[in-house]
Design a protein around this motif. Sequence first.
Motif, short mmCIF file in Angstrom:
data_model
loop_
_atom_site.label_atom_id
_atom_site.label_comp_id
_atom_site.label_asym_id
_atom_site.label_seq_id
_atom_site.Cartn_x
_atom_site.Cartn_y
_atom_site.Cartn_z
N ASN A 164 0.84 -1.18 0.00
CA ASN A 164 0.00 0.00 0.00
C ASN A 164 0.88 1.24 0.00
N MET A 165 0.24 2.39 -0.12
CA MET A 165 0.96 3.64 -0.22
C MET A 165 1.86 3.89 0.99
N ASP A 166 1.36 3.63 2.19
CA ASP A 166 2.17 3.93 3.38
C ASP A 166 3.42 3.06 3.45
N HIS A 167 3.30 1.81 3.04
CA HIS A 167 4.48 0.94 3.05
C HIS A 167 5.49 1.37 1.98
N SER A 168 4.99 1.80 0.84
CA SER A 168 5.91 2.32 -0.19
C SER A 168 6.67 3.53 0.35
N MET A 169 5.97 4.40 1.06
CA MET A 169 6.62 5.56 1.66
C MET A 169 7.65 5.14 2.70
N LEU A 170 7.32 4.15 3.50
CA LEU A 170 8.26 3.69 4.54
C LEU A 170 9.54 3.13 3.94
N THR A 171 9.43 2.45 2.80
CA THR A 171 10.66 1.94 2.18
C THR A 171 11.58 3.10 1.81
N ALA A 172 10.99 4.21 1.35
CA ALA A 172 11.78 5.41 1.01
C ALA A 172 12.41 6.01 2.25
N MET A 173 11.65 6.11 3.32
CA MET A 173 12.17 6.70 4.56
C MET A 173 13.33 5.87 5.12
N VAL A 174 13.17 4.56 5.08
CA VAL A 174 14.23 3.68 5.60
C VAL A 174 15.47 3.76 4.73
#
Length: 529
Positions: free
Chosen positions: A491-501
């Motif tokens: 989902n969108m939030d997990h895609s964002m988290l991969t970027a943050m990490v």
Amino acid sequence: MTEKRTAIIIGGGPAGLTTALELLQRTDIKPIVYEGADNVGGIARTFVHAGNRIDIGGHRFFSKSDRVMDWWSKILPLQGRDDGKDGAISLGYQNKSRWLEMPADGPDPDQVDDVMLVRARKSRILWGGKLFDYPLSLNFQTLRKLGLGATMVIGFSFLKSQIAPIRPEQSLQDFFINRFGRRLYNTFFKDYTEKVWGVPCAQISAEWGAQRVKGLSLLGIVKHALGSIFRTKGDLAQKDVETSLIEQFLYPKHGPGQMWERVTEMIRERGGEVHTNALVTGLQHEEGRVVGATIVNGTDNPLQTKGDFYFSTTDVRQLMGAMEPRPPAAAGEVADGLIYRDFITVGLLLTNLKLGGNATGRDIAEKMSDNWIYVQEPGVKVGRLQFFNNWSPYLVANPDHVWIGLEYFCDEGDDLWTMDDAALSAFAILEMQKINVIEPDAVLDQVVIRVPKTYPAYFGSYDRFDEVRDFTDQLENLFLLGRNGMHRYNNMDHSMLTAMVAVDNIIAERTDKANIWSVNTEAEYHEEK
């Protein structure tokens, strides 16, 4: 003077744009985003037709990650309370309490565009001409619609699945039967899932279920039914609730693309670059590092560019095909064998909606309050219906009209995909008439939107995906992120988290990428979409 470091980011969807803004806010690295389409947001963009807005696939802004929730709130502020009093909404998740301030003088959506709405979540299944809650809930209405006989058969089927579960659990069919029983699986899961993927559930890896409906089962539905009696309303981020059961969410006034359009503005304001209609066709690497990229942007001469870091959110098949020199034969073979499902939305603007009592745009929230409906009816190809008025009333140009989206899952190049727009619209209207959703004379306007590579599939060569990862992970300054970048149904939030990490790793000078790949593999969370 030391030259400023740069990052080349392939793709301007949620993962790519999150990477760019994170780099600007937390490092001295300048991000340069290259997006192949003519707009930003990826599948989270907002499509506009004659003043009416379409959310491709539906994007609820909800996460059990504090980090993501905080990030969103800093981009678009939450609407003000409508009771005239200062106050807050309690956020209770990750076993912590947090408050989201909603002052009485907060943004008024009728006056301000940059605002996040609080929206009720409602999804149902259309089966046998009747509407059932989705996820299924054990209430009187559900039991009445199913009938005593069917309810008893479902109950005994579930008990059998608990006493003698399928082991080993290899396929998606096994996954669903073990959690819901064979009868409930055949009734409410099998047909829709096979519409989405185009193959039998028995041929799909159980990993898809682990990604999309973690922890959800018939037993969970029973617990949710009991727990809802005591649960307090106003809880936007409910940690102790399976995310497929979440009952309210945040949503940008003008759809998900509004978030990513604003993020793009912020990137440019801070000195970053975002280029559309710019396709990365080559990625040069040597001695374990990516050293350059080739971009085609509509001119006769391809652009050669270099960066210190490279982030890819494009589909793995395209990325591997762009590698110079070519990747190892085995990894290339796996990439070529990856499968994607494609997506069509047919938008219909209506005077009224037959389903639910002839609702108009003025009273649809009362008569038909669903965000979307899963279509389990036989004899039609449509998989899901969206009611854009209920996502945000501001998606519809004329408040008297009903604005719906019909979602079809297909393969690029098949009969549906290649059907011309007029024929496809006519086909969709007839399907809606067949299942008593609309009457054809209610249609005022229509539009067809095709979106390739929407769903990375967990079949084809996916069981060998580690061979791709082994190659890309050894390129020290290359990071694969997001749904298509990692070939993972995020989902969108997990895609964002991969970027943050990934940005965390750069700051910490960490070269191991295991923590990026571990995002969304935890056993506690995932939201269906």
